[in-house]
Design a protein around this motif. Structure first.
Motif, PDB file in Angstrom:
ATOM      1  N   GLY A   2       0.804  -1.218   0.000  1.00  0.00           N
ATOM      2  CA  GLY A   2       0.000   0.000   0.000  1.00  0.00           C
ATOM      3  C   GLY A   2       0.836   1.268   0.000  1.00  0.00           C
ATOM      4  N   GLY A   3       0.145   2.390  -0.091  1.00  0.00           N
ATOM      5  CA  GLY A   3       0.812   3.693  -0.136  1.00  0.00           C
ATOM      6  C   GLY A   3       1.212   4.060  -1.562  1.00  0.00           C
ATOM      7  N   LYS A   4       1.609   5.317  -1.713  1.00  0.00           N
ATOM      8  CA  LYS A   4       2.049   5.783  -3.038  1.00  0.00           C
ATOM      9  C   LYS A   4       3.365   5.101  -3.394  1.00  0.00           C
ATOM     10  N   GLY A  41       0.300   0.796  -3.457  1.00  0.00           N
ATOM     11  CA  GLY A  41      -1.135   0.550  -3.358  1.00  0.00           C
ATOM     12  C   GLY A  41      -1.958   1.077  -4.522  1.00  0.00           C
ATOM     13  N   TYR A  42      -1.313   1.386  -5.646  1.00  0.00           N
ATOM     14  CA  TYR A  42      -2.074   1.938  -6.780  1.00  0.00           C
ATOM     15  C   TYR A  42      -2.001   0.977  -7.964  1.00  0.00           C
ATOM     16  N   ALA A  63      -2.161  -1.063   3.555  1.00  0.00           N
ATOM     17  CA  ALA A  63      -2.451   0.375   3.731  1.00  0.00           C
ATOM     18  C   ALA A  63      -3.058   0.936   2.455  1.00  0.00           C
ATOM     19  N   LEU A  64      -4.360   0.694   2.267  1.00  0.00           N
ATOM     20  CA  LEU A  64      -5.047   1.176   1.063  1.00  0.00           C
ATOM     21  C   LEU A  64      -6.142   2.167   1.422  1.00  0.00           C
ATOM     22  N   GLY A  65      -6.241   2.534   2.712  1.00  0.00           N
ATOM     23  CA  GLY A  65      -7.373   3.343   3.177  1.00  0.00           C
ATOM     24  C   GLY A  65      -8.571   2.431   3.378  1.00  0.00           C
ATOM     25  N   SER A  66      -9.555   2.986   4.066  1.00  0.00           N
ATOM     26  CA  SER A  66     -10.721   2.190   4.430  1.00  0.00           C
ATOM     27  C   SER A  66     -11.943   2.622   3.608  1.00  0.00           C
ATOM     28  N   LYS A  92     -11.297   0.118   1.485  1.00  0.00           N
ATOM     29  CA  LYS A  92     -10.613  -0.621   0.422  1.00  0.00           C
ATOM     30  C   LYS A  92      -9.724  -1.735   0.994  1.00  0.00           C
ATOM     31  N   GLY A 144      -4.450   1.790   7.205  1.00  0.00           N
ATOM     32  CA  GLY A 144      -4.701   3.170   6.762  1.00  0.00           C
ATOM     33  C   GLY A 144      -3.453   3.910   6.328  1.00  0.00           C
ATOM     34  N   GLY A 145      -3.234   5.095   6.891  1.00  0.00           N
ATOM     35  CA  GLY A 145      -2.111   5.926   6.465  1.00  0.00           C
ATOM     36  C   GLY A 145      -0.810   5.675   7.226  1.00  0.00           C
ATOM     37  N   ASP A 203       2.691   6.094   5.566  1.00  0.00           N
ATOM     38  CA  ASP A 203       3.116   7.483   5.333  1.00  0.00           C
ATOM     39  C   ASP A 203       3.861   8.018   6.555  1.00  0.00           C
ATOM     40  N   ARG A 235     -10.143  16.996   5.305  1.00  0.00           N
ATOM     41  CA  ARG A 235     -10.796  15.838   5.901  1.00  0.00           C
ATOM     42  C   ARG A 235     -12.152  16.192   6.529  1.00  0.00           C
ATOM     43  N   ARG A 294     -15.247  14.266   5.608  1.00  0.00           N
ATOM     44  CA  ARG A 294     -15.290  12.903   6.147  1.00  0.00           C
ATOM     45  C   ARG A 294     -15.705  12.921   7.611  1.00  0.00           C
TER      46      ARG A 294
HETATM   47  N1  UDP Z   1      -3.873   4.352  -0.707  1.00  0.00           N
HETATM   48  C1  UDP Z   1      -3.405   3.373  -1.548  1.00  0.00           C
HETATM   49  N2  UDP Z   1      -4.145   3.025  -2.622  1.00  0.00           N
HETATM   50  C2  UDP Z   1      -5.350   3.581  -2.911  1.00  0.00           C
HETATM   51  C3  UDP Z   1      -5.853   4.574  -2.018  1.00  0.00           C
HETATM   52  C4  UDP Z   1      -5.089   4.934  -0.913  1.00  0.00           C
HETATM   53  O1  UDP Z   1      -2.330   2.845  -1.334  1.00  0.00           O
HETATM   54  O2  UDP Z   1      -5.963   3.212  -3.910  1.00  0.00           O
HETATM   55  C5  UDP Z   1      -3.078   4.716   0.466  1.00  0.00           C
HETATM   56  C6  UDP Z   1      -2.707   6.179   0.557  1.00  0.00           C
HETATM   57  O3  UDP Z   1      -1.524   6.422  -0.183  1.00  0.00           O
HETATM   58  C7  UDP Z   1      -2.519   6.356   2.054  1.00  0.00           C
HETATM   59  C8  UDP Z   1      -3.491   5.342   2.647  1.00  0.00           C
HETATM   60  O4  UDP Z   1      -3.840   4.464   1.592  1.00  0.00           O
HETATM   61  O5  UDP Z   1      -1.210   5.977   2.412  1.00  0.00           O
HETATM   62  C9  UDP Z   1      -4.785   5.942   3.159  1.00  0.00           C
HETATM   63  O6  UDP Z   1      -4.527   6.822   4.140  1.00  0.00           O
HETATM   64  P1  UDP Z   1      -5.672   7.511   4.977  1.00  0.00           P
HETATM   65  O7  UDP Z   1      -4.998   8.286   6.039  1.00  0.00           O
HETATM   66  O8  UDP Z   1      -6.644   8.198   4.066  1.00  0.00           O
HETATM   67  O9  UDP Z   1      -6.351   6.211   5.618  1.00  0.00           O
HETATM   68  P2  UDP Z   1      -7.697   6.083   6.394  1.00  0.00           P
HETATM   69  O10 UDP Z   1      -7.912   7.376   7.120  1.00  0.00           O
HETATM   70  O11 UDP Z   1      -8.730   5.785   5.359  1.00  0.00           O
HETATM   71  O12 UDP Z   1      -7.441   4.914   7.294  1.00  0.00           O
END
Ligand code: UDP
Length: 248
Positions: free
Chosen positions: A111-113, A139-140, A164-167, A169, A190-191, A194, A224, A227
């Motif tokens: 996950g992550g960029k 994660g893309y 770590a794809l966010g929720s 997902k 989640g994040g 990062d 945010r 959200r």
């Molecule tokens: N992310 C990812 N692929 C995606 C969408 C998001 O890898 O298609 C990653 C994004 O780079 C970030 C994390 O998922 O590192 C989401 O972070 P966020 O803080 O938004 O997480 P949440 O608050 O949803 O738990």
């Protein structure tokens, strides 16, 4: 394995456990056959699960479900079944890295960029020398790449997979691949990569201890705000639900 008491928050059963208990449970899951899923709902996730049955069913199927958000802890008090404390997903992940490092276990970061998981992996390896980071993937990716990613994770031999794809997902990804993955534990984080990569910072300790991490985030990341509108919705739903249950 001893059953853990659960508190039902709008249909999501959250384990009544503190950080120490959660880590003890992780140890048990590491020695349990098959894949165990760890989910860390906050109030925003609970509200979205109420509207999304698939997501609700996934959270309900979690093997360890801890309250990432202070809102979930407050809600448990409204229901009269207080959860002992907030178990933030990030803190649980770091606690797990420490424990896994001590035991010489192995992990995979998905996950992550692009570049973030590698950077996080470098920092993790430096901070927890006993730990083996067996692989990373950003994660893309496209749906068609998933079988290759699952194969990469499986052939790495990693025991714990952090996603770590966010929720929602990440939870949906773990659930839809759980029969194919050969890791012992998969956890949505989640994040967190990062932060571990040094690209994002957490709220200062004062805000975290006061249960105000959400407020710090609102001020420093105003995008945010939309959200966070789910928070009042969450409180209203919890009050209505606890009243309804009280009447039964
Ligand atoms: N992310 C990812 N692929 C995606 C969408 C998001 O890898 O298609 C990653 C994004 O780079 C970030 C994390 O998922 O590192 C989401 O972070 P966020 O803080 O938004 O997480 P949440 O608050 O949803 O738990």
């Amino acid at each position: 394995m001893a059953a853990i008491e659960k508190v039902d928050i709008l249909g999501v059963p959250v384990d009544r456990i503190d950080m120490e208990g959660a880590l003890a449970r992780v140890k048990e899951l590491l020695d349990t056959e098959g894949l165990s899923a760890i989910y860390t709902p906050n109030s925003e996730m609970v509200v979205s699960a109420v509207k999304d049955k698939e997501f609700m069913d996934i959270l309900r199927s979690g093997d360890l479900v801890v309250p990432d958000g202070i809102g979930v802890v407050y809600a448990s008090r409204i229901y009269g079944h207080p959860l002992p404390e907030r178990v933030a997903g990030f803190d649980l992940m770091v606690g797990m890295l420490e424990m896994l490092g001590r035991e010489g276990r192995s992990i995979y970061l998905l996950g992550g960029k692009p570049g973030i998981a590698e950077k996080a992996a470098d920092n993790i390896s430096r901070r927890f020398p006993g730990l083996k980071v067996k692989g990373t993937w950003h994660g893309y990716f496209k749906e068609g790449e998933v079988p290759g990613i699952v194969e990469h994770i499986n052939s790495s031999g990693a025991e714990v997979l952090f996603v770590a794809l966010g929720s929602p997902k990440q939870e949906k990804w773990i659930h839809s691949n759980r029969d194919r993955l050969r890791v012992r534990i998969a956890m949505g984080v989640g994040g967190s990569f990062d932060v571990l990569a040094g690209e994002a910072v957490r709220a200062p300790a004062f805000f975290r201890k006061a249960g105000l991490e959400w407020f710090y985030r609102l001020v420093t990341q105003p995008w945010r705000a939309a959200r966070m509108l789910s928070l009042p919705v969450f409180v209203i739903k919890v009050l209505a639900d606890s009243r309804r249950r009280g009447k039964k």
